[in-house]
Design a protein around this motif. Sequence first.
Motif, PDB file in Angstrom:
ATOM      1  N   TYR B  30       0.947  -1.096   0.103  1.00  0.00           N
ATOM      2  CA  TYR B  30      -0.109  -0.174   0.017  1.00  0.00           C
ATOM      3  C   TYR B  30       1.024   1.122  -0.155  1.00  0.00           C
ATOM      4  O   TYR B  30       1.689   1.365   0.783  1.00  0.00           O
ATOM      5  N   TYR B  31       0.479   2.168  -0.850  1.00  0.00           N
ATOM      6  CA  TYR B  31       1.281   3.443  -1.037  1.00  0.00           C
ATOM      7  C   TYR B  31       0.408   4.588  -0.331  1.00  0.00           C
ATOM      8  O   TYR B  31      -0.409   5.194  -1.316  1.00  0.00           O
ATOM      9  N   VAL B  34      -0.076   8.144  -2.235  1.00  0.00           N
ATOM     10  CA  VAL B  34      -1.060   8.203  -3.571  1.00  0.00           C
ATOM     11  C   VAL B  34      -2.016   7.481  -3.356  1.00  0.00           C
ATOM     12  O   VAL B  34      -3.003   7.175  -4.398  1.00  0.00           O
ATOM     13  N   ARG B  35      -2.524   6.821  -2.100  1.00  0.00           N
ATOM     14  CA  ARG B  35      -3.454   5.899  -1.679  1.00  0.00           C
ATOM     15  C   ARG B  35      -3.676   4.815  -2.698  1.00  0.00           C
ATOM     16  O   ARG B  35      -4.886   4.720  -3.141  1.00  0.00           O
ATOM     17  N   GLN B  36      -2.652   4.219  -2.842  1.00  0.00           N
ATOM     18  CA  GLN B  36      -2.915   3.199  -4.099  1.00  0.00           C
ATOM     19  C   GLN B  36      -2.394   1.531  -3.300  1.00  0.00           C
ATOM     20  O   GLN B  36      -1.374   1.610  -2.886  1.00  0.00           O
ATOM     21  N   PHE B  37      -3.183   0.446  -3.705  1.00  0.00           N
ATOM     22  CA  PHE B  37      -2.872  -0.731  -3.418  1.00  0.00           C
ATOM     23  C   PHE B  37      -2.285  -1.150  -4.767  1.00  0.00           C
ATOM     24  O   PHE B  37      -2.441  -0.989  -5.855  1.00  0.00           O
ATOM     25  N   SER B  38      -0.992  -2.078  -4.721  1.00  0.00           N
ATOM     26  CA  SER B  38      -0.384  -2.670  -5.766  1.00  0.00           C
ATOM     27  C   SER B  38       0.137  -4.011  -5.551  1.00  0.00           C
ATOM     28  O   SER B  38       0.619  -4.196  -4.313  1.00  0.00           O
ATOM     29  N   LEU B  42       6.029  -0.202  -6.910  1.00  0.00           N
ATOM     30  CA  LEU B  42       5.829   1.042  -7.936  1.00  0.00           C
ATOM     31  C   LEU B  42       7.149   1.568  -7.955  1.00  0.00           C
ATOM     32  O   LEU B  42       7.928   1.782  -6.948  1.00  0.00           O
ATOM     33  N   SER B  47       5.576   7.904  -6.057  1.00  0.00           N
ATOM     34  CA  SER B  47       4.589   7.093  -5.240  1.00  0.00           C
ATOM     35  C   SER B  47       4.905   7.259  -3.760  1.00  0.00           C
ATOM     36  O   SER B  47       3.836   6.804  -2.830  1.00  0.00           O
TER      37      SER B  47
END
Lengths: 152, 104
Positions: B30-31, B34-38, B42, B47
């Motif tokens: 989880y980043y 940038v509120r992003q799961f990956s 990344l 990020s």
Amino acid sequence: MIVAALIAHGLIAVALLGAITHQALAVLRPEPLSARGTAFISRYVAVDPRVFRNAVIAMYVASFVLGCLLYPAYRLDARIPLEELQLGWAVGLFELKEHFGGIGLSALPLYHYYWSTARAPGSGRIAITLVLSFIIWFDFISGHIVNNIRGV
Amino acid sequence: MPRMSAAWFTVVFGLSYIAIFALDLALFLYYPLVRQFSFVPLIDASSGPAMHWYGLMASAGCAGLAASVCLRDRWIPEVLLQWLWIVPVSAMFASAFLLRQFFA
């Protein structure tokens, strides 16, 4: 929003501390004590420890969920400054808190099993209660220490 | 809904947690910036820092859930029943050992 979640996280943790400590001391008492005694400790431990089971689980889960919601704010607003201050031990303390918290969450089903099943041995019941007590006390104190150094 | 084994969940979660943490087998990252799961790291520097712990919990949770569905409480030998709490304690010691660089 973050501050409100942090206050709720702390308040639930205080209630959880009270419940698990009460249960742990009650389960550790050497022999059944009369609630009619006048000494504070005698009356404090003379409770049925089984009644705390569901409350402990509910409060642990609630506190854990709030902690999960606060964690990204800690990662960005607190951990980076702690690293810049070269306070590695504080970062490590919080890392321990998060890992112990997750392991404690995974121990809740066993805790429920020990406190619900007649087949479960008493020694296991005592041990898992003490393990959860340690985790909750450790997480509470370490969270406060780190938050006092650099809060979210 | 299948009947699930609470004891097996705790045991398998604890054992798999140690391995997943040691080998960094988080299911996802989880980043927060940038509120992003990956599912993969990344490479874009903008990020921000990655958080592994949610993914570690998810990985160990999947292992624990699978075990709790497939295994039965009654399959735990009577003699071991009182010692199951050692698994979470061992996971705690292993976590502390794996984090020792913070306290060196």
